[in-house]
Design a protein around this motif. Sequence first.
Motif, PDB file in Angstrom:
ATOM      1  N   ILE A   1       0.832  -1.209   0.000  1.00 23.14           N
ATOM      2  CA  ILE A   1       0.000   0.000   0.000  1.00 23.14           C
ATOM      3  C   ILE A   1       0.864   1.256   0.000  1.00 23.14           C
ATOM      4  O   ILE A   1       0.639   2.178  -0.796  1.00 23.14           O
ATOM      5  CB  ILE A   1      -0.979  -0.013   1.190  1.00 23.14           C
ATOM      6  N   VAL A   2       1.858   1.310   0.873  1.00 23.41           N
ATOM      7  CA  VAL A   2       2.715   2.498   0.951  1.00 23.41           C
ATOM      8  C   VAL A   2       3.448   2.711  -0.374  1.00 23.41           C
ATOM      9  O   VAL A   2       3.470   3.824  -0.918  1.00 23.41           O
ATOM     10  CB  VAL A   2       3.701   2.392   2.134  1.00 23.41           C
ATOM     11  N   LEU A   3       4.030   1.642  -0.924  1.00 24.63           N
ATOM     12  CA  LEU A   3       4.770   1.777  -2.184  1.00 24.63           C
ATOM     13  C   LEU A   3       3.850   2.110  -3.363  1.00 24.63           C
ATOM     14  O   LEU A   3       4.224   2.897  -4.239  1.00 24.63           O
ATOM     15  CB  LEU A   3       5.576   0.508  -2.461  1.00 24.63           C
TER      16      LEU A   3
ATOM     17  N   PRO B   1     -14.518   4.963 -10.446  1.00 26.72           N
ATOM     18  CA  PRO B   1     -14.179   3.847  -9.551  1.00 26.72           C
ATOM     19  C   PRO B   1     -12.672   3.806  -9.250  1.00 26.72           C
ATOM     20  O   PRO B   1     -12.273   3.421  -8.160  1.00 26.72           O
ATOM     21  CB  PRO B   1     -14.611   2.609 -10.337  1.00 26.72           C
ATOM     22  N   ILE B   2     -11.857   4.230 -10.192  1.00 26.14           N
ATOM     23  CA  ILE B   2     -10.412   4.270  -9.964  1.00 26.14           C
ATOM     24  C   ILE B   2     -10.100   5.258  -8.843  1.00 26.14           C
ATOM     25  O   ILE B   2      -9.315   4.963  -7.946  1.00 26.14           O
ATOM     26  CB  ILE B   2      -9.640   4.625 -11.257  1.00 26.14           C
ATOM     27  N   GLN B   3     -10.735   6.409  -8.866  1.00 30.54           N
ATOM     28  CA  GLN B   3     -10.515   7.402  -7.808  1.00 30.54           C
ATOM     29  C   GLN B   3     -10.973   6.855  -6.460  1.00 30.54           C
ATOM     30  O   GLN B   3     -10.295   7.032  -5.453  1.00 30.54           O
ATOM     31  CB  GLN B   3     -11.253   8.702  -8.124  1.00 30.54           C
ATOM     32  N   ARG B   4     -12.095   6.160  -6.425  1.00 30.74           N
ATOM     33  CA  ARG B   4     -12.581   5.582  -5.164  1.00 30.74           C
ATOM     34  C   ARG B   4     -11.605   4.519  -4.642  1.00 30.74           C
ATOM     35  O   ARG B   4     -11.367   4.417  -3.443  1.00 30.74           O
ATOM     36  CB  ARG B   4     -13.991   5.024  -5.329  1.00 30.74           C
ATOM     37  N   ASN B   5     -11.022   3.735  -5.551  1.00 35.41           N
ATOM     38  CA  ASN B   5     -10.028   2.735  -5.168  1.00 35.41           C
ATOM     39  C   ASN B   5      -8.798   3.414  -4.562  1.00 35.41           C
ATOM     40  O   ASN B   5      -8.279   2.990  -3.524  1.00 35.41           O
ATOM     41  CB  ASN B   5      -9.664   1.887  -6.397  1.00 35.41           C
TER      42      ASN B   5
ATOM     43  N   PHE C   1      -7.283   3.316  -0.498  1.00 30.63           N
ATOM     44  CA  PHE C   1      -5.912   3.026  -0.079  1.00 30.63           C
ATOM     45  C   PHE C   1      -5.245   4.204   0.622  1.00 30.63           C
ATOM     46  O   PHE C   1      -4.357   3.992   1.452  1.00 30.63           O
ATOM     47  CB  PHE C   1      -5.077   2.515  -1.254  1.00 30.63           C
ATOM     48  N   ILE C   2      -5.645   5.411   0.320  1.00 26.72           N
ATOM     49  CA  ILE C   2      -5.123   6.567   1.063  1.00 26.72           C
ATOM     50  C   ILE C   2      -5.498   6.417   2.537  1.00 26.72           C
ATOM     51  O   ILE C   2      -4.665   6.615   3.426  1.00 26.72           O
ATOM     52  CB  ILE C   2      -5.647   7.897   0.485  1.00 26.72           C
ATOM     53  N   HIS C   3      -6.735   6.038   2.782  1.00 22.09           N
ATOM     54  CA  HIS C   3      -7.213   5.837   4.160  1.00 22.09           C
ATOM     55  C   HIS C   3      -6.389   4.747   4.854  1.00 22.09           C
ATOM     56  O   HIS C   3      -5.949   4.920   5.999  1.00 22.09           O
ATOM     57  CB  HIS C   3      -8.702   5.472   4.138  1.00 22.09           C
ATOM     58  N   LEU C   4      -6.157   3.633   4.164  1.00 21.14           N
ATOM     59  CA  LEU C   4      -5.369   2.551   4.759  1.00 21.14           C
ATOM     60  C   LEU C   4      -3.915   2.966   4.964  1.00 21.14           C
ATOM     61  O   LEU C   4      -3.311   2.651   5.993  1.00 21.14           O
ATOM     62  CB  LEU C   4      -5.432   1.289   3.885  1.00 21.14           C
TER      63      LEU C   4
ATOM     64  N   PHE D   1      -7.260  -8.508  -0.952  1.00 17.71           N
ATOM     65  CA  PHE D   1      -6.534  -8.980  -2.132  1.00 17.71           C
ATOM     66  C   PHE D   1      -7.110  -8.386  -3.420  1.00 17.71           C
ATOM     67  O   PHE D   1      -6.374  -7.871  -4.263  1.00 17.71           O
ATOM     68  CB  PHE D   1      -6.550 -10.514  -2.214  1.00 17.71           C
ATOM     69  N   ALA D   2      -8.417  -8.425  -3.573  1.00 19.76           N
ATOM     70  CA  ALA D   2      -9.054  -7.920  -4.805  1.00 19.76           C
ATOM     71  C   ALA D   2      -8.824  -6.420  -4.980  1.00 19.76           C
ATOM     72  O   ALA D   2      -8.562  -5.947  -6.088  1.00 19.76           O
ATOM     73  CB  ALA D   2     -10.552  -8.228  -4.798  1.00 19.76           C
ATOM     74  N   GLU D   3      -8.916  -5.675  -3.875  1.00 20.62           N
ATOM     75  CA  GLU D   3      -8.689  -4.232  -3.954  1.00 20.62           C
ATOM     76  C   GLU D   3      -7.236  -3.923  -4.321  1.00 20.62           C
ATOM     77  O   GLU D   3      -6.962  -3.001  -5.084  1.00 20.62           O
ATOM     78  CB  GLU D   3      -9.056  -3.552  -2.630  1.00 20.62           C
ATOM     79  N   CYS D   4      -6.300  -4.715  -3.775  1.00 21.74           N
ATOM     80  CA  CYS D   4      -4.879  -4.536  -4.130  1.00 21.74           C
ATOM     81  C   CYS D   4      -4.659  -4.816  -5.611  1.00 21.74           C
ATOM     82  O   CYS D   4      -3.945  -4.083  -6.300  1.00 21.74           O
ATOM     83  CB  CYS D   4      -3.994  -5.455  -3.288  1.00 21.74           C
TER      84      CYS D   4
END
Length: 172
Positions: free
Chosen positions: A40-42, A96-100, A104-107, A124-127
């Motif tokens: 997520i960070v990378l 949907p790309i922006q929502r994705n 991840f910004i939140h995580l 996994f699916a979101e990643c």
Amino acid sequence: MSKRLPQKVKCCLEKALDSALLAIETYNKPAVKFKSGGFIVLMCIAWTSLFHAIFFKRKIAPLYKEGKRFTRVNGELQFWELQKCAKKYFYEQPSPIQRNIEFFIHLRNKIEHKFLPEIDANIFAECQAFLLNFDKIVEKEFGDKYCLRESLSFALQLFPSSKTLSMSVKKT
């Protein structure tokens, strides 16, 4: 023949692609316990750098301004963070790309500032979408020459457990 990319664009794009490859490598390493966190960070770094490359290509400086002067923090120019970049890029219509990305910004914020419980199996699916969306925008903005998908193969995995895998094999 394609036109060469300006140096700022090239540097940002290379950083974006390298960060995404490191994210994939981190996620696919078997012994790593911090898979999702590292990924997520990378990937957030990758997305931010990709947006900076896009804005520089469009002759938009992705920098904060106070009046006519660019803002500096500790003597360095202050670049837009991922959330601002995503809002600027998807300004016409959220996607949907922006929502994705926002998911991840939140995580990422939880990873950096708080505690994030083990969530690998749950996201996994979101990643996967985070990575596929990244490659989709790379292709849209810079062409398939820069896409990651052609240079990657599937990682072999035993997921979520050997018992689940053996049950799956028996059923098929």
